[in-house]
Design a protein around this motif. Structure first.
Motif, PDB file in Angstrom:
ATOM      1  N   LEU A  32      -4.101  -6.289  -8.632  1.00  0.00           N
ATOM      2  CA  LEU A  32      -3.259  -6.303  -7.444  1.00  0.00           C
ATOM      3  C   LEU A  32      -4.123  -5.857  -6.269  1.00  0.00           C
ATOM      4  O   LEU A  32      -4.716  -4.775  -6.318  1.00  0.00           O
ATOM      5  N   PRO A  33      -4.232  -6.659  -5.200  1.00  0.00           N
ATOM      6  CA  PRO A  33      -5.041  -6.256  -4.046  1.00  0.00           C
ATOM      7  C   PRO A  33      -4.443  -5.053  -3.331  1.00  0.00           C
ATOM      8  O   PRO A  33      -3.335  -4.601  -3.627  1.00  0.00           O
ATOM      9  N   ALA A  34      -5.179  -4.549  -2.347  1.00  0.00           N
ATOM     10  CA  ALA A  34      -4.871  -3.263  -1.729  1.00  0.00           C
ATOM     11  C   ALA A  34      -3.455  -3.169  -1.180  1.00  0.00           C
ATOM     12  O   ALA A  34      -2.771  -2.159  -1.373  1.00  0.00           O
ATOM     13  N   ASP A  35      -2.983  -4.213  -0.476  1.00  0.00           N
ATOM     14  CA  ASP A  35      -1.655  -4.122   0.130  1.00  0.00           C
ATOM     15  C   ASP A  35      -0.559  -4.044  -0.927  1.00  0.00           C
ATOM     16  O   ASP A  35       0.436  -3.325  -0.755  1.00  0.00           O
ATOM     17  N   GLN A  36      -0.731  -4.759  -2.044  1.00  0.00           N
ATOM     18  CA  GLN A  36       0.257  -4.714  -3.111  1.00  0.00           C
ATOM     19  C   GLN A  36       0.145  -3.416  -3.914  1.00  0.00           C
ATOM     20  O   GLN A  36       1.151  -2.855  -4.366  1.00  0.00           O
ATOM     21  N   ALA A  37      -1.077  -2.930  -4.078  1.00  0.00           N
ATOM     22  CA  ALA A  37      -1.271  -1.649  -4.757  1.00  0.00           C
ATOM     23  C   ALA A  37      -0.614  -0.515  -3.981  1.00  0.00           C
ATOM     24  O   ALA A  37      -0.070   0.430  -4.568  1.00  0.00           O
ATOM     25  N   ARG A  38      -0.635  -0.602  -2.667  1.00  0.00           N
ATOM     26  CA  ARG A  38       0.026   0.418  -1.844  1.00  0.00           C
ATOM     27  C   ARG A  38       1.534   0.429  -2.101  1.00  0.00           C
ATOM     28  O   ARG A  38       2.158   1.500  -2.139  1.00  0.00           O
ATOM     29  N   LEU A  39       2.134  -0.740  -2.285  1.00  0.00           N
ATOM     30  CA  LEU A  39       3.557  -0.806  -2.602  1.00  0.00           C
ATOM     31  C   LEU A  39       3.859  -0.044  -3.887  1.00  0.00           C
ATOM     32  O   LEU A  39       4.879   0.647  -3.992  1.00  0.00           O
ATOM     33  N   ASP A  93       5.455   3.163  -2.376  1.00  0.00           N
ATOM     34  CA  ASP A  93       6.876   2.787  -2.337  1.00  0.00           C
ATOM     35  C   ASP A  93       7.561   2.945  -3.694  1.00  0.00           C
ATOM     36  O   ASP A  93       8.693   3.435  -3.763  1.00  0.00           O
ATOM     37  N   ALA A  94       6.887   2.515  -4.765  1.00  0.00           N
ATOM     38  CA  ALA A  94       7.519   2.584  -6.090  1.00  0.00           C
ATOM     39  C   ALA A  94       7.351   3.962  -6.721  1.00  0.00           C
ATOM     40  O   ALA A  94       8.314   4.527  -7.233  1.00  0.00           O
ATOM     41  N   TRP A  95       6.134   4.504  -6.686  1.00  0.00           N
ATOM     42  CA  TRP A  95       5.875   5.753  -7.381  1.00  0.00           C
ATOM     43  C   TRP A  95       6.068   6.983  -6.501  1.00  0.00           C
ATOM     44  O   TRP A  95       5.858   8.105  -6.947  1.00  0.00           O
ATOM     45  N   ARG A  96       6.415   6.777  -5.222  1.00  0.00           N
ATOM     46  CA  ARG A  96       6.783   7.874  -4.324  1.00  0.00           C
ATOM     47  C   ARG A  96       5.656   8.879  -4.113  1.00  0.00           C
ATOM     48  O   ARG A  96       5.871  10.088  -4.044  1.00  0.00           O
ATOM     49  N   ASN A  97       4.432   8.393  -4.005  1.00  0.00           N
ATOM     50  CA  ASN A  97       3.301   9.257  -3.700  1.00  0.00           C
ATOM     51  C   ASN A  97       3.062   9.322  -2.198  1.00  0.00           C
ATOM     52  O   ASN A  97       3.532   8.459  -1.443  1.00  0.00           O
ATOM     53  N   PRO A  98       2.323  10.328  -1.718  1.00  0.00           N
ATOM     54  CA  PRO A  98       1.995  10.404  -0.295  1.00  0.00           C
ATOM     55  C   PRO A  98       1.234   9.158   0.158  1.00  0.00           C
ATOM     56  O   PRO A  98       0.508   8.538  -0.629  1.00  0.00           O
ATOM     57  N   LYS A  99       1.376   8.785   1.420  1.00  0.00           N
ATOM     58  CA  LYS A  99       0.724   7.576   1.930  1.00  0.00           C
ATOM     59  C   LYS A  99      -0.787   7.624   1.765  1.00  0.00           C
ATOM     60  O   LYS A  99      -1.429   6.602   1.532  1.00  0.00           O
ATOM     61  N   GLU A 100      -1.354   8.834   1.875  1.00  0.00           N
ATOM     62  CA  GLU A 100      -2.813   8.943   1.765  1.00  0.00           C
ATOM     63  C   GLU A 100      -3.318   8.637   0.362  1.00  0.00           C
ATOM     64  O   GLU A 100      -4.511   8.419   0.158  1.00  0.00           O
ATOM     65  N   ALA A 101      -2.415   8.604  -0.615  1.00  0.00           N
ATOM     66  CA  ALA A 101      -2.832   8.264  -1.970  1.00  0.00           C
ATOM     67  C   ALA A 101      -3.357   6.843  -2.059  1.00  0.00           C
ATOM     68  O   ALA A 101      -4.094   6.502  -2.986  1.00  0.00           O
ATOM     69  N   ALA A 102      -2.997   6.004  -1.093  1.00  0.00           N
ATOM     70  CA  ALA A 102      -3.441   4.606  -1.119  1.00  0.00           C
ATOM     71  C   ALA A 102      -4.532   4.324  -0.091  1.00  0.00           C
ATOM     72  O   ALA A 102      -4.973   3.182   0.033  1.00  0.00           O
ATOM     73  N   ASP A 103      -4.992   5.332   0.624  1.00  0.00           N
ATOM     74  CA  ASP A 103      -6.037   5.126   1.627  1.00  0.00           C
ATOM     75  C   ASP A 103      -7.362   4.738   0.962  1.00  0.00           C
ATOM     76  O   ASP A 103      -7.812   5.399   0.029  1.00  0.00           O
ATOM     77  N   GLY A 104      -7.973   3.698   1.448  1.00  0.00           N
ATOM     78  CA  GLY A 104      -9.308   3.334   1.013  1.00  0.00           C
ATOM     79  C   GLY A 104      -9.405   2.652  -0.337  1.00  0.00           C
ATOM     80  O   GLY A 104     -10.509   2.403  -0.810  1.00  0.00           O
ATOM     81  N   ILE A 105      -8.284   2.335  -0.982  1.00  0.00           N
ATOM     82  CA  ILE A 105      -8.380   1.705  -2.287  1.00  0.00           C
ATOM     83  C   ILE A 105      -8.577   0.200  -2.124  1.00  0.00           C
ATOM     84  O   ILE A 105      -8.159  -0.407  -1.146  1.00  0.00           O
ATOM     85  N   ALA A 106      -9.237  -0.411  -3.129  1.00  0.00           N
ATOM     86  CA  ALA A 106      -9.455  -1.855  -3.113  1.00  0.00           C
ATOM     87  C   ALA A 106      -8.363  -2.597  -3.855  1.00  0.00           C
ATOM     88  O   ALA A 106      -8.156  -3.796  -3.640  1.00  0.00           O
ATOM     89  N   GLY A 107      -7.664  -1.900  -4.747  1.00  0.00           N
ATOM     90  CA  GLY A 107      -6.600  -2.530  -5.509  1.00  0.00           C
ATOM     91  C   GLY A 107      -6.315  -1.755  -6.781  1.00  0.00           C
ATOM     92  O   GLY A 107      -6.779  -0.618  -6.951  1.00  0.00           O
ATOM     93  N   MET A 108      -5.561  -2.377  -7.687  1.00  0.00           N
ATOM     94  CA  MET A 108      -5.224  -1.764  -8.966  1.00  0.00           C
ATOM     95  C   MET A 108      -5.324  -2.800 -10.073  1.00  0.00           C
ATOM     96  O   MET A 108      -5.134  -3.994  -9.849  1.00  0.00           O
ATOM     97  N   VAL A 109      -5.617  -2.314 -11.281  1.00  0.00           N
ATOM     98  CA  VAL A 109      -5.679  -3.168 -12.465  1.00  0.00           C
ATOM     99  C   VAL A 109      -4.643  -2.689 -13.473  1.00  0.00           C
ATOM    100  O   VAL A 109      -4.519  -1.477 -13.721  1.00  0.00           O
TER     101      VAL A 109
END
Length: 318
Positions: free
Chosen positions: A76-83, A87-103
């Motif tokens: 999942l690319p960065a924008d979808q990983a941020r969701l 949004d889904a796991w209710r973590n702070p917004k900074e938890a998704a800063d600088g990530i490239a995505g998720m597997v």
């Protein structure tokens, strides 16, 4: 609150059928499901509809590297990983800063009881590995534990539960021929019975480090350890960007080695103690925040919302 296996199964099933229920919600919650639970279900369906998994060979943005996922995993690319993370796991917004995505493993989603890997790349330059065989990792973990008070004071101010670094779930191991590094930590969160498991897989390249940080729980250590070993062979740098392509005097070189890389990954306070100020600034958000919160934030919330049954509810640590 405790729910039967039927409610949990309904939750998982509804996520697999897309957004039909979210687009046409029933007039009243299904029997046994509260209005809050129904709202969560509809929210998760809406998020799932925005996710578009990528299989096969997937380039990592900005890393000059490729993930060879085949059909066993998806990206999942960065924008979808941020969701997923925010949004889904209710973590702070900074938890998704600088990530490239998720597997994720194929056939599993963000509400499945499984694992997920957060993908990042840091272009800090070539990291020399001459210290790989001399680092005292036992002393390193002890030093990190000694500085937990400072970390928990900050977490308390931010309204977050305290944490305790139990120790290595797998001590750091550096595969010198392949220039890959792997380690795992067990982290206890306040009021949680199943400790968090964070596996770190790092691939060293000519200009930086490709990182795969696997989020899960200690109850799944066997499954996650096997996945981490497989993921060591998933990421490769493109021609000209391999570790061996480094040109001394031409390319940027990091101010730390293998020991510094691990130190920065397991605790901000320890990196500060070692004088790795630059490393602290780089890794504090991208690794510590993600690793310390993502595996427990949404997981604990879903457990409270949906309760426990013999069929485990969807795990946000997935």
């Amino acid at each position: 609150m405790r729910l039967g296996s039927g409610i949990i199964a309904a939750f998982a099933f509804a996520l697999t059928v897309g957004t039909a229920w979210a687009d046409n919600p029933p007039a009243a919650p299904p029997p046994g499901m509260s209005a809050e639970q129904l709202a969560t279900l509809q929210k998760y369906q809406a998020i799932a509809a925005k996710l578009h998994p990528q299989f096969g060979d997937v380039p990592v943005p900005g890393a000059h590297a490729t993930l060879h996922l085949g059909k066993a995993y998806y990206f999942l690319p960065a924008d979808q990983a941020r969701l997923v993370l925010v949004d889904a796991w209710r973590n702070p917004k900074e938890a998704a800063d600088g990530i490239a995505g998720m597997v994720f493993p194929a056939g599993k989603g963000f509400a499945s009881d499984t694992w997920a890997a957060v993908i990042t790349y840091d272009d800090q330059g070539y990291i020399p590995d001459g210290d790989a065989k001399t680092v005292d990792y036992s002393e390193m973990i002890k030093s990190a534990q000694d500085h937990e008070g400072d970390i928990n004071d900050r977490r308390k101010q931010e309204g977050l539960d305290s944490i305790h670094l139990v120790g290595w779930a797998q001590p750091p191991y550096y595969d010198q021929p392949h220039h890959s590094l792997i380690w795992a930590r067990e982290i206890a969160f306040q009021n949680q019975t199943d400790n968090a498991l964070n596996y770190d897989v790092r691939e060293l390249g000519r200009g930086g480090v490709l990182s795969m940080n696997i989020l899960s729980n200690m109850s799944k250590i066997g499954e996650v350890r096997a996945a981490a070993n497989r993921l060591q062979n998933v990421g490769t740098f493109d021609p000209g960007y391999h570790y061996a392509d480094y040109k001394s005097g031409v390319d940027k070189k990091a101010a730390y080695g293998i020991g510094g890389l691990v130190a920065a990954g397991i605790g901000v306070a320890l990196a500060q103690k070692l004088g790795l100020i630059g490393v602290v600034l780089l890794f504090a958000k991208k690794f510590f925040v993600i690793i310390a919160t993502a595996a427990a934030g949404g997981f604990a919330w879903l457990r409270r919302l949906f309760g426990k049954s013999k069929d485990q509810p969807p795990s946000a640590a997935a």
